[in-house]
Structures are given as structure tokens and as C-alpha cells.
Motif scaffolding. Sequence first.
Motif, PDB file in Angstrom:
ATOM      1  N   PRO A   1     -23.649 -17.675  -2.392  1.00 18.81           N
ATOM      2  CA  PRO A   1     -24.778 -18.223  -3.145  1.00 18.81           C
ATOM      3  C   PRO A   1     -26.059 -18.279  -2.321  1.00 18.81           C
ATOM      4  O   PRO A   1     -26.011 -18.206  -1.087  1.00 18.81           O
ATOM      5  CB  PRO A   1     -24.318 -19.640  -3.507  1.00 18.81           C
ATOM      6  CG  PRO A   1     -22.921 -19.775  -3.085  1.00 18.81           C
ATOM      7  CD  PRO A   1     -22.559 -18.631  -2.221  1.00 18.81           C
ATOM      8  N   SER A   2     -27.183 -18.426  -3.001  1.00 16.18           N
ATOM      9  CA  SER A   2     -28.467 -18.592  -2.337  1.00 16.18           C
ATOM     10  C   SER A   2     -28.422 -19.822  -1.433  1.00 16.18           C
ATOM     11  O   SER A   2     -27.931 -20.870  -1.835  1.00 16.18           O
ATOM     12  CB  SER A   2     -29.554 -18.761  -3.411  1.00 16.18           C
ATOM     13  OG  SER A   2     -30.785 -18.926  -2.794  1.00 16.18           O
ATOM     14  N   GLY A   3     -28.862 -19.664  -0.213  1.00 16.86           N
ATOM     15  CA  GLY A   3     -28.870 -20.783   0.732  1.00 16.86           C
ATOM     16  C   GLY A   3     -27.573 -20.931   1.511  1.00 16.86           C
ATOM     17  O   GLY A   3     -27.441 -21.821   2.347  1.00 16.86           O
ATOM     18  N   SER A   4     -26.600 -20.043   1.274  1.00 16.59           N
ATOM     19  CA  SER A   4     -25.309 -20.166   1.976  1.00 16.59           C
ATOM     20  C   SER A   4     -25.397 -19.724   3.440  1.00 16.59           C
ATOM     21  O   SER A   4     -24.483 -19.971   4.214  1.00 16.59           O
ATOM     22  CB  SER A   4     -24.221 -19.378   1.240  1.00 16.59           C
ATOM     23  OG  SER A   4     -24.582 -18.021   1.121  1.00 16.59           O
ATOM     24  N   GLY A   5     -26.486 -19.022   3.801  1.00 22.63           N
ATOM     25  CA  GLY A   5     -26.671 -18.671   5.214  1.00 22.63           C
ATOM     26  C   GLY A   5     -26.559 -17.184   5.515  1.00 22.63           C
ATOM     27  O   GLY A   5     -26.486 -16.794   6.687  1.00 22.63           O
ATOM     28  N   LYS A   6     -26.599 -16.341   4.490  1.00 22.24           N
ATOM     29  CA  LYS A   6     -26.399 -14.899   4.686  1.00 22.24           C
ATOM     30  C   LYS A   6     -27.483 -14.290   5.585  1.00 22.24           C
ATOM     31  O   LYS A   6     -27.182 -13.589   6.548  1.00 22.24           O
ATOM     32  CB  LYS A   6     -26.372 -14.182   3.328  1.00 22.24           C
ATOM     33  CG  LYS A   6     -25.332 -14.721   2.367  1.00 22.24           C
ATOM     34  CD  LYS A   6     -25.351 -14.000   1.023  1.00 22.24           C
ATOM     35  CE  LYS A   6     -26.637 -14.146   0.239  1.00 22.24           C
ATOM     36  NZ  LYS A   6     -26.908 -15.525  -0.233  1.00 22.24           N
ATOM     37  N   SER A   7     -28.734 -14.551   5.228  1.00 25.90           N
ATOM     38  CA  SER A   7     -29.833 -13.974   6.029  1.00 25.90           C
ATOM     39  C   SER A   7     -29.818 -14.546   7.436  1.00 25.90           C
ATOM     40  O   SER A   7     -30.018 -13.818   8.414  1.00 25.90           O
ATOM     41  CB  SER A   7     -31.193 -14.264   5.376  1.00 25.90           C
ATOM     42  OG  SER A   7     -31.264 -13.628   4.124  1.00 25.90           O
ATOM     43  N   THR A   8     -29.571 -15.846   7.546  1.00 25.36           N
ATOM     44  CA  THR A   8     -29.517 -16.486   8.865  1.00 25.36           C
ATOM     45  C   THR A   8     -28.438 -15.825   9.719  1.00 25.36           C
ATOM     46  O   THR A   8     -28.645 -15.573  10.910  1.00 25.36           O
ATOM     47  CB  THR A   8     -29.233 -17.998   8.718  1.00 25.36           C
ATOM     48  OG1 THR A   8     -30.204 -18.541   7.824  1.00 25.36           O
ATOM     49  CG2 THR A   8     -29.308 -18.717  10.037  1.00 25.36           C
TER      50      THR A   8
ATOM     51  N   ILE B   1     -26.627 -24.827   9.689  1.00 24.77           N
ATOM     52  CA  ILE B   1     -26.668 -23.704   8.740  1.00 24.77           C
ATOM     53  C   ILE B   1     -25.367 -22.897   8.772  1.00 24.77           C
ATOM     54  O   ILE B   1     -24.780 -22.633   7.724  1.00 24.77           O
ATOM     55  CB  ILE B   1     -27.884 -22.789   9.003  1.00 24.77           C
ATOM     56  CG1 ILE B   1     -29.193 -23.599   8.965  1.00 24.77           C
ATOM     57  CG2 ILE B   1     -27.925 -21.665   7.975  1.00 24.77           C
ATOM     58  CD1 ILE B   1     -30.442 -22.801   9.271  1.00 24.77           C
TER      59      ILE B   1
ATOM     60  N   GLU C   1     -30.363  -7.582   1.355  1.00 26.65           N
ATOM     61  CA  GLU C   1     -30.783  -7.375  -0.030  1.00 26.65           C
ATOM     62  C   GLU C   1     -31.673  -6.124  -0.147  1.00 26.65           C
ATOM     63  O   GLU C   1     -32.795  -6.199  -0.624  1.00 26.65           O
ATOM     64  CB  GLU C   1     -31.564  -8.593  -0.550  1.00 26.65           C
ATOM     65  CG  GLU C   1     -30.815  -9.904  -0.488  1.00 26.65           C
ATOM     66  CD  GLU C   1     -29.829 -10.094  -1.636  1.00 26.65           C
ATOM     67  OE1 GLU C   1     -29.613  -9.136  -2.424  1.00 26.65           O
ATOM     68  OE2 GLU C   1     -29.262 -11.189  -1.728  1.00 26.65           O
TER      69      GLU C   1
HETATM   70  N1  LIG Z   1     -35.830 -21.123  10.171  1.00 28.37           N
HETATM   71  C1  LIG Z   1     -35.151 -22.031   9.474  1.00 28.37           C
HETATM   72  N2  LIG Z   1     -35.175 -23.332   9.829  1.00 28.37           N
HETATM   73  C2  LIG Z   1     -34.468 -24.244   9.159  1.00 28.37           C
HETATM   74  N3  LIG Z   1     -33.709 -23.978   8.106  1.00 28.37           N
HETATM   75  C3  LIG Z   1     -33.648 -22.711   7.682  1.00 28.37           C
HETATM   76  C4  LIG Z   1     -34.359 -21.666   8.339  1.00 28.37           C
HETATM   77  N4  LIG Z   1     -34.105 -20.516   7.701  1.00 28.37           N
HETATM   78  C5  LIG Z   1     -33.277 -20.820   6.691  1.00 28.37           C
HETATM   79  N5  LIG Z   1     -32.992 -22.130   6.681  1.00 28.37           N
HETATM   80  C6  LIG Z   1     -32.072 -22.840   5.780  1.00 28.37           C
HETATM   81  O1  LIG Z   1     -30.776 -22.361   6.021  1.00 28.37           O
HETATM   82  C7  LIG Z   1     -30.033 -22.220   4.844  1.00 28.37           C
HETATM   83  C8  LIG Z   1     -29.560 -20.799   4.698  1.00 28.37           C
HETATM   84  O2  LIG Z   1     -30.672 -19.943   4.487  1.00 28.37           O
HETATM   85  P1  LIG Z   1     -30.535 -18.382   4.337  1.00 28.37           P
HETATM   86  O3  LIG Z   1     -31.894 -17.825   4.182  1.00 28.37           O
HETATM   87  O4  LIG Z   1     -29.714 -17.877   5.447  1.00 28.37           O
HETATM   88  O5  LIG Z   1     -29.718 -18.273   2.980  1.00 28.37           O
HETATM   89  P2  LIG Z   1     -29.280 -16.984   2.152  1.00 28.37           P
HETATM   90  O6  LIG Z   1     -27.816 -17.093   1.954  1.00 28.37           O
HETATM   91  O7  LIG Z   1     -29.816 -15.773   2.792  1.00 28.37           O
HETATM   92  O8  LIG Z   1     -30.000 -17.256   0.758  1.00 28.37           O
HETATM   93  P3  LIG Z   1     -30.664 -16.204  -0.288  1.00 28.37           P
HETATM   94  O9  LIG Z   1     -29.508 -15.631  -1.081  1.00 28.37           O
HETATM   95  O10 LIG Z   1     -31.512 -17.095  -1.150  1.00 28.37           O
HETATM   96  O11 LIG Z   1     -31.448 -15.201   0.472  1.00 28.37           O
HETATM   97  C9  LIG Z   1     -30.952 -22.692   3.716  1.00 28.37           C
HETATM   98  O12 LIG Z   1     -30.646 -24.030   3.433  1.00 28.37           O
HETATM   99  C10 LIG Z   1     -32.329 -22.542   4.322  1.00 28.37           C
HETATM  100  O13 LIG Z   1     -33.225 -23.458   3.745  1.00 28.37           O
END
Ligand SMILES: Nc1ncnc2c1ncn2[C@@H]1O[C@H](COP(=O)(O)OP(=O)(O)OP(=O)(O)O)[C@@H](O)[C@H]1O
Length: 246
Positions: free
Chosen positions: A34-41, A15, A167
Motif C-alpha cells: 500500500p501507499s506509505g508502506s515504505g517501497k520507495s524508501t 519506516i 513506479e
Molecule cells: N524523508 C522522509 N522523512 C520522514 N519520513 C518519510 C520520508 N520519506 C518518506 N517518509 C515516510 O515513510 C513512509 C513510507 O514512505 P514511502 O515513500 O517509502 O512509501 P511508498 O510505499 O513508496 O508509498 P507510495 O506507494 O505512495 O509511493 C511514509 O509514511 C512517508 O510519509
Amino acid sequence: MEPILQVSHLSKTQILQDISLQLASGEMLGIMGPSGSGKSTLLYNIAGLDQPSQGEVWLGDVDVARLSEDQKASLRLHDMGFVFQQMNMMANLNLLDNITAPAKWANSQKSGKRKAELENKAKALMKKLSISGLENRSITEVSGGQLQRACICRSLINDPKILFADEPTGALNQRAAKEVMIELSKLHQEGTSILLVTHDSKVASQCDRILYLLDGQIQGELKLKKMMDPKEREEQVNAWLRSMGW
Ligand SMILES: Nc1ncnc2c1ncn2[C@@H]1O[C@H](COP(=O)(O)OP(=O)(O)OP(=O)(O)O)[C@@H](O)[C@H]1O
Ligand SMILES: [Mg+2]
């Protein structure tokens, strides 16, 4: 100035890759991408809600990733504030009791403030966030913007060193989002250190600096000048986002 937060070579398998960043004391840093780029992670890994596979996260002189789960929970309670899109307010408590809940929990661990003192503090925060008078409402009896401002009050009740916002305006209509951003900006101007994830260029344009995350890596950085006109800032953010392929 000493950074309050220093992230070095943080990775999370599949990630996030080799993320390094710093947050200066009092700085408001935005994370876009973008969505899924890993921001929340990224936010969860920095805040110790998730365990990075590599790297270091220093909050002041503490390496968050090396703490035990209990130590991390204590650090989050005492030193970090959280404002997330899913607001996690308790439906069986009124606004005031939701706001004071983290402080009551903190005080049950340390010798702490008395109930009346806490409630006065919560009321002062509610006044600051312009939601005085709603103390006894249930969370279903207030608007989305009012509820999110109550979340900000709750996040501040233990005087955190750093505020994490994921967000914070994402679930709100334009007017409520504007109210919430005005309050976050005020906190920033008063010196609160804020790490903010947003997809909204208007919101991001209030930051001192913005990082662009793509596929788990930092792809770019924009520094915004303090004195710039709000419209000009937003235009600069939008132009930068286009150059990043947004
Ligand atoms: N607990 C988890 N286990 C495995 N993969 C995960 C987990 N949490 C998130 N992911 C994956 O990690 C990637 C990043 O997710 P994340 O939620 O960090 O994206 P984001 O940038 O916050 O997106 P958004 O703008 O939609 O909130 C995504 O592909 C997601 O499916
Ligand atoms: Mg997210």
C-alpha cells in the motif's frame, strides 16, 4: 547462482523494519504494497540515496551502506541505473543529450568514451527502445511514454549492473505504460537485473518474484512460473494480493 544484491536486516527508523532480500543476477524482483508502506524508501536505502539506520546492502562484493557519500555517488553513476516516476530529465537539453549526460559525467571522472562513440551508443539504445528519430526533440515535444523510454535509455547508458525502477509506469496512460513494460520485459529477458516498485498487478505479473511490503516489513512473497500465460500470471498476482489484504 550468486545474488547480485543482498540486503540483510535493513531498518530505517520508523519506516522500515528488518528487511532481508536477495536479487539473483538477471532476476526481475517486484515490490508491492500500500501507499506509505515504505517501497520507495526501501529502494532509496538500497541504492545509497538514503542511509539505513541498521543493516547491510551488498551489491556484488561492495557494502553500499558503508561507503562514503562520494563512493556511493560513483557507484550509482557506474553500476546502477534509475527509472523513477518523476523523471528528472533536464528541460534545456534535447533527448539525445539527456540520455548521454550520465555517461559524459562518468567519463569526466574516468578516461572514457569519446562523444561520437557515446552518441552512437545512445542512438542504439533509442533504437532498441523504439524511439529512434526523436534525438533532437526537447522533452516537451515527446509523449509521456516516449519520455519514459528515453529515461530507460539514460539509465542504461553506463551499462549498470542493476536497474532500479520506482513506479516507472505510474505517470503514464495505459497505452504508454504498456509500451514501457514491453521494453522493460525485453531488458529482463536479455539478462538485466531489475528491482521494480509498482502498484500495478499487470506490471508486477512480469516479474519472476514479488514481495509484499506492509508497514515497513515484508509480509509475503510470490514466485511466478516462467512459462505461465500472461493472463494466468496476472490472475495469480491478483489472487495473491487479495490474500495479502490489498
Ligand atoms: N524523508 C522522509 N522523512 C520522514 N519520513 C518519510 C520520508 N520519506 C518518506 N517518509 C515516510 O515513510 C513512509 C513510507 O514512505 P514511502 O515513500 O517509502 O512509501 P511508498 O510505499 O513508496 O508509498 P507510495 O506507494 O505512495 O509511493 C511514509 O509514511 C512517508 O510519509
Ligand atoms: Mg513510493
